[in-house]
Design an enzyme around this catalytic site. Structure first.
Site, short mmCIF file in Angstrom:
data_model
loop_
_atom_site.label_atom_id
_atom_site.label_comp_id
_atom_site.label_asym_id
_atom_site.label_seq_id
_atom_site.Cartn_x
_atom_site.Cartn_y
_atom_site.Cartn_z
N LYS A 1 0.85 -1.57 0.42
CA LYS A 1 -0.01 -0.03 0.04
C LYS A 1 0.71 1.16 -0.20
O LYS A 1 0.94 2.49 -0.80
CB LYS A 1 -1.04 -0.10 1.24
CG LYS A 1 -1.65 1.30 1.35
CD LYS A 1 -3.03 1.52 2.60
CE LYS A 1 -3.86 0.21 1.78
NZ LYS A 1 -4.98 -0.06 3.19
N GLU B 1 10.62 -5.47 4.19
CA GLU B 1 10.85 -5.97 2.60
C GLU B 1 10.95 -6.43 1.44
O GLU B 1 10.51 -6.83 0.71
CB GLU B 1 9.99 -6.99 4.46
CG GLU B 1 10.75 -7.83 5.52
CD GLU B 1 9.61 -6.84 6.70
OE1 GLU B 1 9.48 -7.36 7.75
OE2 GLU B 1 8.39 -5.96 5.56
N GLY C 1 -5.01 -4.73 5.59
CA GLY C 1 -4.41 -5.11 4.90
C GLY C 1 -4.58 -7.25 4.64
O GLY C 1 -4.65 -7.46 3.87
N ARG C 2 -4.98 -7.75 6.36
CA ARG C 2 -5.50 -8.65 6.44
C ARG C 2 -7.03 -8.86 5.98
O ARG C 2 -7.53 -10.38 5.93
CB ARG C 2 -5.26 -8.70 7.96
CG ARG C 2 -5.97 -7.55 9.06
CD ARG C 2 -5.84 -8.56 10.45
NE ARG C 2 -5.98 -7.08 10.81
CZ ARG C 2 -5.81 -5.98 11.23
NH1 ARG C 2 -4.64 -5.81 11.01
NH2 ARG C 2 -6.75 -5.22 12.17
N GLU D 1 -3.82 -9.75 15.25
CA GLU D 1 -3.53 -9.02 15.00
C GLU D 1 -4.51 -8.38 14.87
O GLU D 1 -4.50 -6.09 15.32
CB GLU D 1 -2.39 -9.11 13.51
CG GLU D 1 -2.72 -7.06 13.14
CD GLU D 1 -1.69 -7.31 11.69
OE1 GLU D 1 -0.13 -7.08 11.30
OE2 GLU D 1 -2.42 -7.38 10.38
N HIS E 1 -0.10 -36.76 15.99
CA HIS E 1 0.71 -37.27 15.75
C HIS E 1 2.21 -36.09 16.66
O HIS E 1 3.26 -36.27 16.69
CB HIS E 1 1.44 -37.85 14.64
CG HIS E 1 0.77 -38.95 14.26
ND1 HIS E 1 0.86 -40.49 14.77
CD2 HIS E 1 -0.05 -38.76 13.66
CE1 HIS E 1 0.04 -41.00 13.84
NE2 HIS E 1 -0.92 -40.86 13.33
N LYS F 1 9.80 -2.45 13.71
CA LYS F 1 9.43 -1.18 12.90
C LYS F 1 10.99 -0.26 12.64
O LYS F 1 12.07 -0.09 12.19
CB LYS F 1 8.97 -1.39 12.12
CG LYS F 1 8.11 -2.28 11.52
CD LYS F 1 6.98 -1.68 10.53
CE LYS F 1 6.28 -2.78 10.10
NZ LYS F 1 5.25 -2.34 8.88
#
Length: 546
Positions: free
Chosen positions: A203, A209, A264-265, A350, A381, A509
């Site tokens: 955005k 990253e 974003g999510r 979040e 397991h 950040k």
């Protein structure tokens, strides 16, 4: 229930302290499963194996009625800035509406913007599928690298994996998220710039990253002889910062929009869903949107007593604030849904991992649980031991598609048997008497049985939901994702917090910048003793390696 949620929480704790034994509850009530099962959009939710009775369930229903769910839901639909700390509307549900004609927000024709974005996405995907998008040396594009992180990666990656049987694209897809250089290095190994398309999803077009991965890929193009025009032809973006994308070298005609009213999510329904549409085709992507829209309509219109997102939200609040649970397991019995727990981790933690209310006042109660899980039967397991015998109480959602695309039907029946058996075992457990009798039946002496039996006891009374999908199709996946979105929304409303900001991710950040300067020799190592020692050791390792 009446009064503030703090007062209501006390009543929840009191109700939770009253014993509820599920094994006995099923014996006493032959209709329990029928009464505590609901259906929406083809999905079945069996919530009978929860620590509820008529009294506690009535209290939880009253909690929903007294909460802010209805008001906040209406404000969301009207385009009010319910993301109050960022003064933004929350309109991701509009992205899956089939008809967006005349959809206005703050004087802008949002409907037209959505329609244009959909058309541009569809045209790009058609061109790629028809192998008519030619690279700078004249060959068709064979690979697409999607560069993003967080909501720009988790949603599309999960959905692409979930819908593997629907893949129809001649273009191979690669996800680059983590700033770890191994990610991009591994992706680029074996690819050719002349047949590779890159989409940068950010955005702000400033997320570290994403930006660093995009720069590394652009450098790879340059090293293989691509000039500025070639890079512009091979790079697309989805961003709201057109100037930054253009400065990077991406032409405006190759920039798809991102909007402030889409978090974003919650963004896989937007241009962030391009990788999904690429892999399953435009028509099936429309089915994904249709399933989500159907769940929206259910959530917006169904009474709380039948409203699947509200029911799941109330059960989560019941365990966190009534029983003191701190975790929730998400257990899809589907290989293709194995990334769903990671996706819901961001969606839930979040959104609601907060400690202040909408006014910024400290909350005196816990909110979001720790979400974790993996695909069944792998978990059986591994960590199911803890679910069954630990003193910890971990509510769980079991998710199973009833029909599958693959031909191994008997294995699917075995998978379903394990899924149903796990919920039954968590509910009923195994008593000491039953464990002892089992040991004796296996030929042990009474003394041997008495020694081993305590280790085989499972207390039971462990809660779970079971969600059944007719099949794992785009439509039902869309409905399932929207179900969890609305569940999180309802819990945030009950807890009186803002589910749509994420200020907690900012501090790390901010602190990483000065540390990076110290790690690269451009800043002083003037940090706390622990951080300073870690930096010193890192620098020593880099110097010895060189």
């Amino acid at each position: 229930m009446s009064g503030s949620f703090t007062e209501q929480r006390n009543e929840l704790s009191h109700l939770a302290s009253e014993s509820c034994h599920l094994r006995q509850a099923f014996k006493d009530d032959a209709q329990r499963a029928q009464r505590y099962t609901t259906r929406a959009c083809g999905i079945t939710l069996d919530y009978a194996k929860n620590l509820i009775n008529d009294a506690s369930w009535r209290a939880l229903q009253q909690l929903a009625a007294n909460s802010n769910i209805s008001k906040l839901r209406e404000q969301m639909l009207q385009g009010a800035a319910i993301n109050n700390t960022e003064q933004r509307a929350v309109w991701h549900t509009r992205l899956r509406q089939q008809d967006v004609t005349g959809l206005m927000l703050d004087g802008e024709d949002i409907g037209q913007q959505i329609t244009e974005c959909r058309a541009r996405m569809a045209a790009l995907i058609d061109t790629l599928h028809q192998q008519q998008y030619l690279g700078y040396q004249g060959s068709p594009i064979t690979d697409l690298i999607w560069v993003g992180i967080g909501g720009s990666l988790l949603g599309p990656q999960m959905a692409v994996e979930a819908l593997t049987p629907y893949h129809c694209s001649p273009v191979k897809l690669h996800f680059a998220g983590n700033i770890d250089g191994a990610v991009v290095s591994d992706i680029l190994n074996g690819l050719h710039p002349a047949t590779t398309l890159v989409v940068v999803a950010s955005k702000s077009f400033g997320t570290e990253e994403t930006k660093q991965n995009a720069l590394a890929i652009r450098q790879w193009f340059t090293e293989h002889g691509a000039d500025k025009a070639a890079i512009a032809h091979h790079f697309w973006a989805t961003s709201s910062n057109i100037a930054a994308a253009a400065e990077f070298g991406i032409e405006q005609k190759n920039i798809l929009p991102m909007w402030d009213w889409v978090g974003g999510r919650y963004s896989l329904w937007s241009a962030i869903g391009l990788p999904i549409a690429l892999m399953i085709g435009n028509q099936q992507f429309k089915q994904l949107l249709a399933g989500a829209e159907a769940m929206d309509q259910h959530f917006f219109s169904a009474p709380f007593s039948e409203n699947m997102p509200v029911i799941m939200a109330l059960l989560g609040v019941w365990y966190i604030n009534g029983h003191g649970c701190q975790a929730h397991a998400l257990l899809p019995y589907s290989h293709y849904l194995r990334l769903l727990p990671s996706y819901v981790q961001q969606l839930d933690m979040e959104s609601n991992g907060k400690s202040v209310n909408r006014q910024g006042h400290a909350l005196p109660y816990a909110t979001a649980p720790v979400i974790w899980g993996d695909a069944g039967t792998n978990g059986q397991h591994a960590y199911h031991q803890l679910l069954h015998q630990s003193a910890l109480a971990v509510p769980a959602d079991f998710i199973l598609p009833l029909k599958v695309k693959h031909p191994l039907k008997d294995q699917h029946s075995r998978l379903a048997a394990h899924c149903f058996a796990q919920t039954q075992a968590l509910m009923q457990g195994k008593t000491l008497a039953e464990a002892t009798a089992e040991c004796v039946a296996q030929g042990m002496t009474e003394q041997q049985a008495a020694a081993l039996a305590p280790h085989k006891v499972s207390p039971g009374n462990k809660p779970s939901n079971t969600l059944l999908l007719p099949e794992l199709s785009p439509y039902y996946l869309g409905a399932l994702i929207a179900l969890y979105e609305h569940k999180v929304f309802c819990q945030g409303a009950i807890w009186q917090l803002n589910s749509f900001d994420q200020w907690g991710v900012e501090l790390g950040k901010q602190l990483s910048g000065p540390i990076y300067q110290a790690l690269t020799g451009n800043g002083s190592n003037n940090f706390d003793s622990s951080t300073a020692a870690l930096i010193k050791q890192f620098l020593a390792a880099q110097n010895s390696a060189s």
